[in-house]
Write an enzyme that holds these catalytic residues in place. Structure first.
Site, PDB file in Angstrom:
ATOM      1  N   ASN A  94       1.120  -1.655  -0.212  1.00 20.25           N
ATOM      2  CA  ASN A  94      -0.067   0.016  -0.171  1.00 20.25           C
ATOM      3  C   ASN A  94       0.853   1.092   0.364  1.00 20.25           C
ATOM      4  OD1 ASN A  94      -1.901  -1.817  -0.029  1.00 20.25           O
ATOM      5  ND2 ASN A  94      -2.847  -1.425   2.237  1.00 20.25           N
ATOM      6  N   HIS A 140     -17.585  36.029 -31.055  1.00 18.39           N
ATOM      7  CA  HIS A 140     -18.668  35.319 -31.585  1.00 18.39           C
ATOM      8  C   HIS A 140     -18.241  34.770 -33.198  1.00 18.39           C
ATOM      9  CE1 HIS A 140     -21.268  37.370 -28.903  1.00 18.39           C
ATOM     10  NE2 HIS A 140     -20.715  38.619 -28.734  1.00 18.39           N
ATOM     11  N   SER A 261      -6.772  12.777 -48.737  1.00 21.00           N
ATOM     12  CA  SER A 261      -8.574  11.735 -48.772  1.00 21.00           C
ATOM     13  C   SER A 261      -8.269  10.761 -50.277  1.00 21.00           C
ATOM     14  CB  SER A 261      -9.428  12.768 -49.564  1.00 21.00           C
ATOM     15  OG  SER A 261     -10.195  11.750 -49.912  1.00 21.00           O
ATOM     16  N   GLU A 274      -6.586  17.552 -35.591  1.00 18.24           N
ATOM     17  CA  GLU A 274      -8.238  16.766 -35.270  1.00 18.24           C
ATOM     18  C   GLU A 274      -8.071  16.666 -34.324  1.00 18.24           C
ATOM     19  OE1 GLU A 274     -11.065  17.085 -39.031  1.00 18.24           O
ATOM     20  OE2 GLU A 274      -8.855  16.050 -39.271  1.00 18.24           O
TER      21      GLU A 274
HETATM   22  N1  ARG Z   1      -1.776  -3.762  -7.332  1.00 16.33           N
HETATM   23  C1  ARG Z   1      -2.138  -2.645  -5.874  1.00 16.33           C
HETATM   24  C2  ARG Z   1      -2.378  -1.412  -6.722  1.00 16.33           C
HETATM   25  O1  ARG Z   1      -1.966  -1.127  -7.542  1.00 16.33           O
HETATM   26  C3  ARG Z   1      -0.626  -2.781  -4.567  1.00 16.33           C
HETATM   27  C4  ARG Z   1      -1.008  -2.734  -4.081  1.00 16.33           C
HETATM   28  C5  ARG Z   1      -2.565  -3.461  -3.547  1.00 16.33           C
HETATM   29  N2  ARG Z   1      -2.743  -3.873  -1.649  1.00 16.33           N
HETATM   30  C6  ARG Z   1      -2.883  -4.761  -1.751  1.00 16.33           C
HETATM   31  N3  ARG Z   1      -3.137  -4.662  -0.345  1.00 16.33           N
HETATM   32  N4  ARG Z   1      -3.842  -4.934  -1.981  1.00 16.33           N
HETATM   33  O2  ARG Z   1      -3.213  -0.708  -5.742  1.00 16.33           O
END
Ligand code: ARG
Length: 443
Positions: A94, A140, A261, A274
């Protein structure tokens, strides 16, 4: 489950940042005595060997291992064994993924900032070249008052300068390090977050561990800044499409940025412009997608957050490509000076100059001058001539106070030269603004 769960298909793009983060983490673990110096050396060598293999294109990512973090850790353990198993002490995927994405985005922002600067440089160069060229200024999309083409291009320099400011703001706020927040609560190990933050070039560690793993404001701020920059690019692209169209014929783009084209040989389609115009739609979509993912997500980490990466990568790629194409088109375009300045003279575009002259010379209230000018425009229109071609006797029949001197303000050159107020379109002002920006961008 594997298909919905795995992110390796797109997060392998974070491999450099993931290794960078692991190197900093391992060095810190060794410094504070959580792992031995020998373990740290083994981890470092192992990660460097993996980096070399990924670089060479031989590394095989395994979708069964879900993401970049697990792929690299599993490979490290396969190569060096026991020390590799110690790397994940006092961290979690995390804080790892949040760190990786910040590192990636910081670098992406630096690259994009350089590209925006290059675009401003190209615009200022061309604006200097066209500081004197008259074109119709529109409101405009109706011819309003003559301006110079250089002035019009410099308007975009100001917009893109603000985009750089927003990217810089975003970079400054994202530059805090989540590493050490661990899963969500921090860790019981005696880690040194200052050390890892510094090693990774962050200004400081994130202050709150829950916020550190769940915050994606930095990604949203980036996407918002990118969406706005893309809007500016899209407006310019739209103008290029208009200017290059047969109705306008203000500019010509070379074959490098147009296509023919397949069935109509006379066509030169402004495809690159574009597509730049269309890319803003993708980038707006990325912003809305991530805003929607985050809205209502309880603290701290949720797998929803894995959906942060694709919009960020896609928007960064689209913006980078759009900027590159736009720099190319701005450098490539050639103005049709005769056509542009000729059009600037159409549509009684110096009517405001005439009204201003009546105010200045005859002391007429502006509203009255506006009315008198309206009648003179109607006369000229009836005769099929421009204001500058309307005979003095005709003018005097409407307003006896008008003298020959009025013709001095009715030409296009006189009109644009007179708009010398700060930020105005007078060629001298435009040339100075272009020069000032070119100097600033070079320095
Ligand atoms: N692949 C996860 C993401 O991109 C990584 C973190 C995963 N953490 C967990 N507790 N499963 O967020």
């Amino acid at each position: 489950m594997q298909q919905i769960n795995a992110s390796i298909g797109f997060d392998q793009r974070l491999w450099r940042q993931d290794i960078q983060g692991s190197l900093a983490h391992a060095a810190m673990l060794a410094r504070v005595g959580i792992i031995s110096a020998a373990d740290e050396t083994a981890i470092r060598k192992g990660l460097e060997a993996i980096a070399a293999e990924i670089e060479s294109g031989k590394f095989v990512f395994d979708p069964a291992l879900e993401d970049i973090h697990t792929n690299l850790e599993a490979q490290l353990i396969a190569r060096i064994g026991e020390p590799g198993r110690r790397l994940h002490t006092a961290r979690s995927r995390n804080d790892q993924v949040a760190t990786d994405l910040r590192l990636w985005l910081r670098e992406a922002i630096d690259g994009l900032d350089g590209q925006v600067a290059a675009l401003m440089q190209a615009l200022a160069d061309r604006a200097g070249e066209y500081a004197h060229l008259a074109m119709p200024g529109f409101t405009h999309l109706q011819a309003a008052q003559p301006v110079t083409f250089g002035h019009h291009l410099m308007a975009y320099v100001e917009m893109f300068a603000r985009d750089r400011g927003r990217l810089a703001d975003c970079r400054r706020r994202l530059n805090e390090c989540p590493l050490g927040a661990a899963a969500l609560a921090g860790t019981a190990f005696p880690i040194d977050r200052q050390m890892t933050a510094e090693a990774l070039g962050f200004a400081r560690p994130c202050a709150n561990s829950l916020d550190a793993v769940s915050d994606r404001d930095f990604a949203l701020e980036f996407l918002a800044a990118a969406a706005l920059a893309a809007s500016h690019l899209s407006r310019l692209a739209e103008e290029i499409v208009l200017w290059a169209s047969p109705g306008f014929r203000f500019i010509r783009l070379s074959d490098a940025y147009t296509s023919g084209s397949s069935i109509m040989p006379q066509k030169r389609n402004p495809d690159a412009a574009e597509l730049v115009r269309a890319k803003s739609g993708r980038i707006d979509g990325a912003l809305v997608a991530l805003l929607t993912v985050l809205k209502g997500l309880p603290l701290a980490y949720g797998k929803d957050l894995q959906e942060d990466k694709e919009p960020v990568f896609d928007a960064a790629d689209a913006l980078s490509l759009s900027l590159a194409a736009m720099v190319g088109m701005v450098r490539d375009l050639v103005a049709d000076a005769a056509r542009m300045s000729g059009m600037a003279a159409e549509g009684f575009s110096t009517a405001t100059d005439l009204a201003d002259w009546l105010v200045r010379t005859l002391g007429m209230p502006f509203r009255t001058a506006h009315h008198v000018t309206g009648r003179l425009v109607a006369k000229a229109e009836g005769r099929g001539v421009s204001l500058a071609e309307l005979p003095l006797a005709e003018m005097q029949a409407e307003e006896p106070g008008i003298t020959q001197a009025v013709y001095g303000v009715l030409s296009i050159a006189a009109s644009i030269a007179s708009r010398n107020s700060l930020g105005g379109t007078a060629p001298a002002r435009v040339a100075a603004a272009a020069e000032e920006w070119r100097r600033r961008l070079a320095g």
